[in-house]
Design an enzyme around this catalytic site. Structure first.
Site, PDB file in Angstrom:
ATOM      1  N   GLU A  94       0.813  -1.207   0.000  1.00 50.84           N
ATOM      2  CA  GLU A  94       0.000   0.000   0.000  1.00 50.84           C
ATOM      3  C   GLU A  94       0.849   1.260   0.000  1.00 50.84           C
ATOM      4  O   GLU A  94       1.987   1.270   0.462  1.00 50.84           O
ATOM      5  CB  GLU A  94      -0.982  -0.011   1.176  1.00 50.84           C
ATOM      6  CG  GLU A  94      -0.341  -0.177   2.523  1.00 50.84           C
ATOM      7  CD  GLU A  94      -1.381  -0.248   3.647  1.00 50.84           C
ATOM      8  OE1 GLU A  94      -2.061  -1.281   3.758  1.00 50.84           O
ATOM      9  OE2 GLU A  94      -1.493   0.725   4.403  1.00 50.84           O
ATOM     10  N   CYS A 107       3.540   8.610   0.424  1.00 50.62           N
ATOM     11  CA  CYS A 107       4.160   7.738   1.422  1.00 50.62           C
ATOM     12  C   CYS A 107       4.238   6.347   0.816  1.00 50.62           C
ATOM     13  O   CYS A 107       3.223   5.775   0.427  1.00 50.62           O
ATOM     14  CB  CYS A 107       3.285   7.732   2.681  1.00 50.62           C
ATOM     15  SG  CYS A 107       3.799   6.524   3.900  1.00 50.62           S
ATOM     16  N   CYS A 114       6.776  -6.777   7.238  1.00 47.23           N
ATOM     17  CA  CYS A 114       7.872  -6.223   8.036  1.00 47.23           C
ATOM     18  C   CYS A 114       8.211  -7.215   9.138  1.00 47.23           C
ATOM     19  O   CYS A 114       7.347  -7.941   9.609  1.00 47.23           O
ATOM     20  CB  CYS A 114       7.411  -4.895   8.654  1.00 47.23           C
ATOM     21  SG  CYS A 114       8.696  -4.027   9.583  1.00 47.23           S
ATOM     22  N   CYS A 118       6.965  -4.039  15.843  1.00 49.98           N
ATOM     23  CA  CYS A 118       6.459  -2.961  16.716  1.00 49.98           C
ATOM     24  C   CYS A 118       5.020  -3.291  17.119  1.00 49.98           C
ATOM     25  O   CYS A 118       4.190  -3.655  16.288  1.00 49.98           O
ATOM     26  CB  CYS A 118       6.523  -1.601  16.001  1.00 49.98           C
ATOM     27  SG  CYS A 118       8.205  -1.120  15.586  1.00 49.98           S
ATOM     28  N   CYS A 121       1.735  -1.665  15.457  1.00 50.32           N
ATOM     29  CA  CYS A 121       1.738  -1.501  14.003  1.00 50.32           C
ATOM     30  C   CYS A 121       1.105  -2.696  13.288  1.00 50.32           C
ATOM     31  O   CYS A 121       1.421  -3.854  13.581  1.00 50.32           O
ATOM     32  CB  CYS A 121       3.181  -1.316  13.528  1.00 50.32           C
ATOM     33  SG  CYS A 121       3.313  -1.085  11.753  1.00 50.32           S
ATOM     34  N   CYS A 335      -0.811   2.581   9.096  1.00 52.49           N
ATOM     35  CA  CYS A 335       0.189   1.815   8.399  1.00 52.49           C
ATOM     36  C   CYS A 335      -0.168   0.331   8.334  1.00 52.49           C
ATOM     37  O   CYS A 335      -0.289  -0.337   9.350  1.00 52.49           O
ATOM     38  CB  CYS A 335       1.482   2.006   9.194  1.00 52.49           C
ATOM     39  SG  CYS A 335       2.918   1.407   8.426  1.00 52.49           S
TER      40      CYS A 335
HETATM   41  N1  SAH Z   1       9.806   1.000   9.710  1.00 54.17           N
HETATM   42  C1  SAH Z   1       9.865   2.438   9.672  1.00 54.17           C
HETATM   43  C2  SAH Z   1       8.831   3.075   8.773  1.00 54.17           C
HETATM   44  C3  SAH Z   1       7.422   2.574   8.785  1.00 54.17           C
HETATM   45  S1  SAH Z   1       6.277   3.071   9.986  1.00 54.17           S
HETATM   46  C4  SAH Z   1       9.811   3.014  11.059  1.00 54.17           C
HETATM   47  O1  SAH Z   1       9.661   2.259  12.010  1.00 54.17           O
HETATM   48  O2  SAH Z   1       9.976   4.214  11.218  1.00 54.17           O
HETATM   49  C5  SAH Z   1       6.049   4.811   9.926  1.00 54.17           C
HETATM   50  C6  SAH Z   1       5.718   5.401  11.285  1.00 54.17           C
HETATM   51  O3  SAH Z   1       4.375   5.088  11.708  1.00 54.17           O
HETATM   52  C7  SAH Z   1       6.632   4.891  12.390  1.00 54.17           C
HETATM   53  O4  SAH Z   1       6.976   5.931  13.259  1.00 54.17           O
HETATM   54  C8  SAH Z   1       5.732   3.892  13.087  1.00 54.17           C
HETATM   55  O5  SAH Z   1       6.199   3.602  14.357  1.00 54.17           O
HETATM   56  C9  SAH Z   1       4.406   4.581  13.024  1.00 54.17           C
HETATM   57  N2  SAH Z   1       3.232   3.742  13.223  1.00 54.17           N
HETATM   58  C10 SAH Z   1       3.006   2.487  12.793  1.00 54.17           C
HETATM   59  N3  SAH Z   1       1.784   2.048  13.177  1.00 54.17           N
HETATM   60  C11 SAH Z   1       1.213   3.055  13.844  1.00 54.17           C
HETATM   61  C12 SAH Z   1      -0.051   3.229  14.495  1.00 54.17           C
HETATM   62  N4  SAH Z   1      -0.953   2.258  14.519  1.00 54.17           N
HETATM   63  N5  SAH Z   1      -0.278   4.422  15.091  1.00 54.17           N
HETATM   64  C13 SAH Z   1       0.635   5.421  15.063  1.00 54.17           C
HETATM   65  N6  SAH Z   1       1.825   5.307  14.482  1.00 54.17           N
HETATM   66  C14 SAH Z   1       2.127   4.145  13.885  1.00 54.17           C
END
Ligand code: SAH
Length: 347
Positions: A94, A107, A114, A118, A121, A335
């Site tokens: 996406e 974006c 991945c 996290c 996420c 995301c």
């Molecule tokens: N892997 C990279 C880029 C992808 S995520 C990274 O970790 O930075 C892009 C951003 O969105 C990151 O800061 C991630 O922690 C955040 N993110 C992912 N899922 C989220 C959610 N459900 N709510 C808020 N931020 C989120």
């Protein structure tokens, strides 16, 4: 497909060598490069100043990566568009278009899935399938630009995947995206976001590019960061912050710290104090992101007063801070959510 070369991932030099291999004149390389990256053509026949014979030769030796638009969701609130693209091998990724007063920002995803894990996420729930080729990263931008018929001025690598876990392809993508014969997007208009893979952050710093590095910090101390981000097992929080300092020292570019506020988890007054101390004196910027709840986890957003207080605390300490505007709230905004829903429904 596998025995053919990925022509959209080649820089001009590689394309020139490829022409030599095919027994063609070197000047053809620049013409073809401009078709692919300047005009973003979608099939060989659009190369009108290239003979049919050469087009056929190209088609038998190379493939032209072309994502297929599977689904688009358009926000009625702010015009944000969320795209689901199918890759040649059937995987889906996406990408998101955000429309700002200063221009169009895309974006992109850097991987299929991945492996960083996290907790909040959606992109990581089914693990990593594979990294994207440079051409597959580029084509997300090319396709969206074509779809809306407008120029894309900013790119953020903040979609699914960890860009520094696909490092060589990321560097190649940056080279092609910012090349004057291609889309010619300024390095300054490109942001790469990482969960904090320290050696790669340092390697990227050593390239001395003018791109912005965003670090997903999300916690003010090691213990809390560990609860949210397994990558903290490998790289301790101070090591990560030091790598950001190093990035600034090599590039002169102000680092962005992303901090997703999770209700009751990392949003207290004490967290704000600790965060201010952790990044004290750095040339940086903090982007607060109200966490976007996903159904697989129980995390909730901090309430408005808590967000405002957190922001005020940082400002009082002299730290530049913004709260990320939530774009596309009415579509699968977070995301990885659109892809996750698609996979869960379509197998
Ligand atoms: N892997 C990279 C880029 C992808 S995520 C990274 O970790 O930075 C892009 C951003 O969105 C990151 O800061 C991630 O922690 C955040 N993110 C992912 N899922 C989220 C959610 N459900 N709510 C808020 N931020 C989120």
């Amino acid at each position: 497909m596998s025995d053919k070369v990925d022509i959209k991932s080649m820089n001009l030099e590689e394309l020139t060598d490829f022409m030599a291999e095919l027994g063609e004149k070197p000047f053809r390389a620049k013409q073809i490069y401009q078709w692919i990256h300047g005009k973003q053509i979608e099939n060989w026949d659009e190369m009108t100043n290239i003979s049919k014979a050469l087009r056929e030769k190209l088609a038998s030796a190379a493939y032209l990566t072309c994502l297929r638009k599977e689904e688009v969701q358009i926000s009625k609130l702010d015009g944000t568009r969320k795209y689901l693209f199918a890759l040649e091998d059937g995987n889906v990724i996406e990408s998101v278009l955000m429309r700002y007063k200063h221009g169009n920002s895309v974006c992109i995803s850097s991987q299929v899935g991945c492996r960083m894990g996290c907790r909040f996420c959606a992109s990581t729930l089914d693990g990593l399938v594979r990294g994207l080729a440079p051409s597959e990263m580029l084509d997300q931008i090319y396709k969206i630009g074509r779809d809306i018929g407008e120029r894309i001025s900013n790119v953020v690598v903040m979609g699914t995947g960890e860009p520094l876990d696909n490092f060589d392809n990321l560097l190649k993508f940056i080279e092609l995206l910012t090349d004057e014969n291609g889309l010619n997007i300024s390095q300054r208009n490109l942001t790469v976001s990482t969960c904090g893979i320290v050696p790669r952050m340092r390697e990227l710093a050593d390239r001395e590019l003018a791109i912005t590095l965003a670090l997903s910090l999300h916690a003010s101390n090691q213990q809390k960061r560990l609860e949210l981000m397994p990558v903290a097992n490998k790289y301790e929080i101070h090591e990560v912050v030091d790598a950001c300092k190093y990035y600034f020292s090599r590039t002169g570019r102000r680092v962005t710290f992303e901090y997703s506020l999770v209700g009751g988890v990392n949003d207290t007054n004490r967290d704000a104090e600790e965060l201010a101390a952790l990044i004290h004196g750095m040339n940086c910027h903090v982007n607060l992101i109200p966490v976007n709840p996903i159904k697989e986890r129980s995390y909730v957003q901090s309430n408005q007063e808590v967000i405002a207080a957190f922001k005020a605390k940082l400002e009082k300490k002299g730290i530049p801070v913004t709260v990320r505007r939530e774009m596309g709230r009415d579509i699968d905004g977070a995301c990885g959510q659109l892809r996750k829903r698609y996979i869960d429904t379509n197998g």
